[in-house]
Design a protein around this motif. Structure first.
Motif, PDB file in Angstrom:
ATOM      1  N   LEU A 109       0.823  -1.219   0.000  1.00 14.69           N
ATOM      2  CA  LEU A 109       0.000   0.000   0.000  1.00 14.69           C
ATOM      3  C   LEU A 109       0.857   1.270   0.000  1.00 14.69           C
ATOM      4  CD1 LEU A 109      -2.909  -0.874   2.484  1.00 14.69           C
ATOM      5  CD2 LEU A 109      -3.036  -0.648  -0.005  1.00 14.69           C
ATOM      6  N   LEU A 110       2.005   1.197   0.679  1.00 16.44           N
ATOM      7  CA  LEU A 110       2.848   2.395   0.806  1.00 16.44           C
ATOM      8  C   LEU A 110       3.789   2.587  -0.380  1.00 16.44           C
ATOM      9  CD1 LEU A 110       3.816   2.371   4.587  1.00 16.44           C
ATOM     10  CD2 LEU A 110       2.436   4.065   3.410  1.00 16.44           C
ATOM     11  N   LEU A 111       3.962   1.523  -1.161  1.00 12.15           N
ATOM     12  CA  LEU A 111       4.930   1.600  -2.269  1.00 12.15           C
ATOM     13  C   LEU A 111       4.634   2.753  -3.248  1.00 12.15           C
ATOM     14  CD1 LEU A 111       7.489   0.312  -3.311  1.00 12.15           C
ATOM     15  CD2 LEU A 111       6.108  -1.307  -4.616  1.00 12.15           C
ATOM     16  N   PRO A 112       3.380   2.911  -3.734  1.00 13.58           N
ATOM     17  CA  PRO A 112       3.143   4.006  -4.694  1.00 13.58           C
ATOM     18  C   PRO A 112       3.472   5.395  -4.139  1.00 13.58           C
ATOM     19  CG  PRO A 112       1.330   2.455  -4.716  1.00 13.58           C
ATOM     20  CD  PRO A 112       2.194   2.076  -3.562  1.00 13.58           C
ATOM     21  N   PRO A 113       2.936   5.800  -2.971  1.00 16.57           N
ATOM     22  CA  PRO A 113       3.276   7.153  -2.491  1.00 16.57           C
ATOM     23  C   PRO A 113       4.763   7.330  -2.196  1.00 16.57           C
ATOM     24  CG  PRO A 113       2.017   5.954  -0.817  1.00 16.57           C
ATOM     25  CD  PRO A 113       1.975   5.142  -2.053  1.00 16.57           C
ATOM     26  N   VAL A 114       5.417   6.273  -1.703  1.00 13.60           N
ATOM     27  CA  VAL A 114       6.852   6.384  -1.408  1.00 13.60           C
ATOM     28  C   VAL A 114       7.640   6.502  -2.713  1.00 13.60           C
ATOM     29  CG1 VAL A 114       8.858   5.105  -0.511  1.00 13.60           C
ATOM     30  CG2 VAL A 114       6.767   5.249   0.836  1.00 13.60           C
ATOM     31  N   ALA A 115       7.232   5.722  -3.736  1.00 14.40           N
ATOM     32  CA  ALA A 115       7.945   5.751  -5.019  1.00 14.40           C
ATOM     33  C   ALA A 115       7.798   7.111  -5.694  1.00 14.40           C
ATOM     34  CB  ALA A 115       7.413   4.636  -5.924  1.00 14.40           C
ATOM     35  N   VAL A 116       6.609   7.719  -5.590  1.00 10.35           N
ATOM     36  CA  VAL A 116       6.358   9.014  -6.242  1.00 10.35           C
ATOM     37  C   VAL A 116       7.287  10.098  -5.706  1.00 10.35           C
ATOM     38  CG1 VAL A 116       4.673  10.903  -6.419  1.00 10.35           C
ATOM     39  CG2 VAL A 116       3.979   8.554  -6.922  1.00 10.35           C
ATOM     40  N   GLY A 117       7.419  10.149  -4.393  1.00  9.72           N
ATOM     41  CA  GLY A 117       8.244  11.210  -3.803  1.00  9.72           C
ATOM     42  C   GLY A 117       9.641  10.755  -3.440  1.00  9.72           C
ATOM     43  N   PHE A 118      10.116   9.659  -4.095  1.00  9.74           N
ATOM     44  CA  PHE A 118      11.378   9.060  -3.647  1.00  9.74           C
ATOM     45  C   PHE A 118      12.597   9.940  -3.918  1.00  9.74           C
ATOM     46  CE2 PHE A 118      15.159   6.391  -4.206  1.00  9.74           C
ATOM     47  CZ  PHE A 118      15.166   5.747  -2.989  1.00  9.74           C
ATOM     48  N   SER A 119      13.410  10.105  -2.890  1.00  5.70           N
ATOM     49  CA  SER A 119      14.736  10.695  -3.088  1.00  5.70           C
ATOM     50  C   SER A 119      15.698   9.864  -2.249  1.00  5.70           C
ATOM     51  CB  SER A 119      14.760  12.148  -2.637  1.00  5.70           C
ATOM     52  OG  SER A 119      14.460  12.229  -1.266  1.00  5.70           O
ATOM     53  N   ALA A 120      16.871   9.590  -2.809  1.00  2.00           N
ATOM     54  CA  ALA A 120      17.806   8.681  -2.137  1.00  2.00           C
ATOM     55  C   ALA A 120      18.180   9.215  -0.751  1.00  2.00           C
ATOM     56  CB  ALA A 120      19.056   8.522  -2.990  1.00  2.00           C
ATOM     57  N   PRO A 121      17.968   8.422   0.299  1.00  2.00           N
ATOM     58  CA  PRO A 121      18.316   8.897   1.632  1.00  2.00           C
ATOM     59  C   PRO A 121      19.826   8.880   1.845  1.00  2.00           C
ATOM     60  CG  PRO A 121      17.475   6.666   1.736  1.00  2.00           C
ATOM     61  CD  PRO A 121      17.392   7.086   0.313  1.00  2.00           C
ATOM     62  N   ARG A 122      20.271   9.702   2.807  1.00  2.00           N
ATOM     63  CA  ARG A 122      21.688   9.675   3.157  1.00  2.00           C
ATOM     64  C   ARG A 122      21.987   8.338   3.832  1.00  2.00           C
ATOM     65  NH1 ARG A 122      22.386  14.531   7.072  1.00  2.00           N
ATOM     66  NH2 ARG A 122      20.543  13.535   7.864  1.00  2.00           N
TER      67      ARG A 122
END
Lengths: 209, 82
Positions: A109-122
């Motif tokens: 369920l969280l994959l789409p919203p996380v993928a849309v705003g994804f930026s590589a974390p430190r």
């Protein structure tokens, strides 16, 4: 969990943990409403005491500053409802399976919203996120094994030590100290847990005797 | 295993669980620069992997492949975990 993390971000760690630990009391009310498990008068008194304690932590005000505390309370509401569903499954499914399916559903369920705003974390942030997962999994499985080896009421009571541990971590790492109202709220919630425990222990002793 | 040992085990695991869950909250605060959903996603992804590993170790699959699940079923159960 999103509500809980929001509360953690904006509240003293112990206050956020305290509000989240209301979930067993919410589960008692939800089990009454949805599973027709009628609580005793003692249990209802404990629930009332716990919610009174929560009010001391939340410190209701008619402005936006109350939002993080309400989010913490919301996390307990959602978790309590989830526990009620898990409770209805406990005789049919193993705890590992419930954790697996629960995690799978939330990840999907969280994959789409996380993928849309994804930026590589430190790398350091990635490490903290991994630690969140490892600690959550270790906590969940430890709790499962505790329930497997001992009486549920007693295990549930010891699980409230999360509030104490969170308070200690908050004090050592961030120098946080809960205010007097929060400390009184914590005392009320811990006392309510004690009331539920003593009631369950009494019933267990009576059943054995 | 005596009853007392079981009782001690239960208390130990319950305290361990409390400590781990407090640690989880602390790590969540440390990861404040990461978005809320990303943190929840990461947490559940790691929990999914751990639960998968535990189920594999027990020789059971989550879709009716082993003794742990009675409510669900699937055909290729012998090698579900790859």
């Amino acid at each position: 969990m999103t509500c809980y993390f929001y509360a953690i971000d904006h509240l003293v760690l112990a206050d956020a943990a305290m509000l989240n630990k209301l979930s067993p009391f919410v589960a008692l009310v939800a089990a009454w409403a949805f599973l027709a498990e009628r609580p005793t008068a003692r249990t209802m008194a404990a629930v009332a005491l716990a919610f009174a304690g929560a009010l001391l932590v939340i410190k209701p005000r008619f402005d936006l500053t109350v939002l993080p505390a309400l989010a913490g309370f919301g996390s307990a509401l959602f978790a309590g409802c989830a526990y009620t569903i898990v409770r209805s499954l406990r005789d049919r499914e193993a705890p590992e399976t419930i954790i697996f399916v629960f995690s799978l559903v939330t990840v999907v369920l969280l994959l789409p919203p996380v993928a849309v705003g994804f930026s590589a974390p430190r790398p350091l942030d990635l490490l903290w996120v991994a630690c969140i997962g490892v600690a959550a999994a270790a906590g969940q499985f430890s709790l499962t094994y505790a329930f497997r080896h001992g009486p549920a009421a007693e295990v549930a009571l010891y699980s409230y030590m999360t509030i104490v541990f969170a308070g200690l971590i908050g004090l050592v790492v961030w120098g946080e100290t809960p205010d007097v109202a929060s400390a009184a709220g914590a005392a009320a919630i811990l006392a309510a847990a004690g009331v539920v425990y003593s009631g369950a222990r009494g019933r267990s002793t009576a059943a054995k005797g | 295993m005596t009853a007392l040992d079981d009782h001690r085990k239960a208390v130990l695991f319950a305290l361990l669980a409390a400590a781990f869950l407090a640690a989880m909250a602390a790590f969540a605060k440390l990861a404040a620069d990461v978005g809320l959903l990303e943190r929840v996603f990461g947490r559940n992804l790691v929990m999914l992997l751990v639960a998968w590993a535990v189920l594999r170790r027990r020789g059971a699959g989550p879709w009716g492949c082993g003794p742990t699940v009675r409510g669900l079923s699937c055909a290729p159960c012998s090698d579900w975990a790859g």
